[in-house]
Design a protein around this motif. Sequence first.
Motif, PDB file in Angstrom:
ATOM      1  N   ASP A   1     -36.520 -32.420-102.854  1.00 63.22           N
ATOM      2  CA  ASP A   1     -36.756 -31.952-101.489  1.00 63.22           C
ATOM      3  C   ASP A   1     -35.570 -32.415-100.645  1.00 63.22           C
ATOM      4  O   ASP A   1     -35.427 -33.598-100.345  1.00 63.22           O
TER       5      ASP A   1
ATOM      6  N   GLU B   1     -33.159 -33.103 -97.521  1.00 62.28           N
ATOM      7  CA  GLU B   1     -33.281 -33.370 -96.091  1.00 62.28           C
ATOM      8  C   GLU B   1     -32.026 -32.978 -95.324  1.00 62.28           C
ATOM      9  O   GLU B   1     -32.110 -32.517 -94.185  1.00 62.28           O
TER      10      GLU B   1
ATOM     11  N   THR C   1     -31.679 -36.678-100.030  1.00 62.69           N
ATOM     12  CA  THR C   1     -33.103 -36.456-100.237  1.00 62.69           C
ATOM     13  C   THR C   1     -33.853 -37.700 -99.775  1.00 62.69           C
ATOM     14  O   THR C   1     -33.248 -38.693 -99.362  1.00 62.69           O
ATOM     15  N   GLY C   2     -35.173 -37.674 -99.882  1.00 65.89           N
ATOM     16  CA  GLY C   2     -35.942 -38.841 -99.509  1.00 65.89           C
ATOM     17  C   GLY C   2     -35.779 -39.992-100.467  1.00 65.89           C
ATOM     18  O   GLY C   2     -36.110 -41.142-100.137  1.00 65.89           O
TER      19      GLY C   2
ATOM     20  N   ARG D   1     -36.488 -23.750-100.819  1.00 68.35           N
ATOM     21  CA  ARG D   1     -37.078 -25.083-100.885  1.00 68.35           C
ATOM     22  C   ARG D   1     -38.206 -25.136-101.905  1.00 68.35           C
ATOM     23  O   ARG D   1     -38.357 -26.112-102.645  1.00 68.35           O
TER      24      ARG D   1
ATOM     25  N   ASP E   1     -28.657 -30.502 -91.072  1.00 67.29           N
ATOM     26  CA  ASP E   1     -30.066 -30.880 -91.248  1.00 67.29           C
ATOM     27  C   ASP E   1     -30.828 -29.685 -91.824  1.00 67.29           C
ATOM     28  O   ASP E   1     -30.895 -28.631 -91.189  1.00 67.29           O
TER      29      ASP E   1
ATOM     30  N   SER F   1     -34.011 -30.210 -93.177  1.00 71.07           N
ATOM     31  CA  SER F   1     -35.395 -30.677 -93.350  1.00 71.07           C
ATOM     32  C   SER F   1     -36.352 -29.739 -92.641  1.00 71.07           C
ATOM     33  O   SER F   1     -35.997 -28.983 -91.745  1.00 71.07           O
ATOM     34  N   ARG F   2     -37.603 -29.827 -93.055  1.00 75.44           N
ATOM     35  CA  ARG F   2     -38.685 -29.065 -92.416  1.00 75.44           C
ATOM     36  C   ARG F   2     -39.739 -30.053 -91.933  1.00 75.44           C
ATOM     37  O   ARG F   2     -39.994 -31.057 -92.581  1.00 75.44           O
TER      38      ARG F   2
END
Length: 380
Positions: free
Chosen positions: A6, A8, A42-43, A85, A376, A378-379
């Motif tokens: 995922d 970011e 990513t996270g 995504r 950016d 990200s969602r």
Amino acid sequence: MTQGVDIEAIELRRIALPLVAPFRTSFGTQTDRDALLVKVVTGDAEGWGECVADADPLYSSEYIATQEEVMRGFLIPALASDAGRHALRQHGAPAVARVLSPFKGHRMAKAALETAILDAELRAEGRSLARELGGVAATVPSGVSVGIMDEIAQLLDVVGGYLAEGYVRIKLKIEPGWDVEPVRAVRERFGDIPLQVDANTAYTLRDARHLARLDPFDLLLIEQPLEEDDMLGHADLAKLISTPICLDESILSAQTAAAAIRLGACEIVNIKPGRVGGYLEAVRIHDVAAAHGKAVWCGGMLETGIGRAANVALASLPGFTLPGDISASHRFYARDITEPLRIQDGHMRVPTGPGLGPTPIPEILDEVTTSVGLIDVSRP
């Protein structure tokens, strides 16, 4: 394979690195490297990729400014879309090529993004790129590419220096007017060393009789003698010379590799991951060649330690039976952006750390950066 990712944010960073010496080919002379690096956040981890496009569209129609533009305008938005995504969460880096397939060409940009995403996934999972790709070797043999010189005496000094450093294979760049005599001089001075030549599309089929004059020197191969789209010409040339033909610029995918082999246009394939769209496609080309009993080796594009480490991982696969352009960092750069990659006893150790292994040294990276932008994706 990897478990999904995922994203970011994606950073695009331009850097400028001077070469330790000018590097001349039939495409021109380079004195520095204007490179585009991709960082995926990513996270769980950060991953790096390197776009191997040059500053000018001489080796390829792709050049660095267009690659940055196409990433910002099309490729990154596609990866950040709901469909993109979802695909990345489900399938990880192997989904990148499919998500980006509607956009024609721009393989070097796609390769950089795929590599960075793959690197981030593997770092999060604690797995090495070599293991992920199917590598089996702990070290790989190191060859070096020698550019066109002004004088043969200079060439002999340079080749002698590389042999003293331990390189196990020498590749000479050639072009009309700089071919038979330089090869003859190197053979006479250094004897039966592994030696090959790279023409970078500098000849035509009309030069077949002249190229046959290289046959007595027992070269490993002649790389890309004709234009990249002249597959039939290479097949005809293969019948007129005994030196094995290797294709480089002509090979853009596993499909074109299979076609070249079927036509008899080559006996050997130079795999450059950036040119073919990434390391996953590079593995598929490796598999096609192995299935047909053809040798492959890993080419270089003046990569920094980021791309160079990834190439070493690729070259650890079993079908890479010829030494690649796996030279030490100091071959091109007085100071690389990563810890320098070195050769020992003619070989380079395959990185075993997570992902690509090396990462940029922040202080050095900041010094050589010419522009940087964070996107950016990200969602909420």
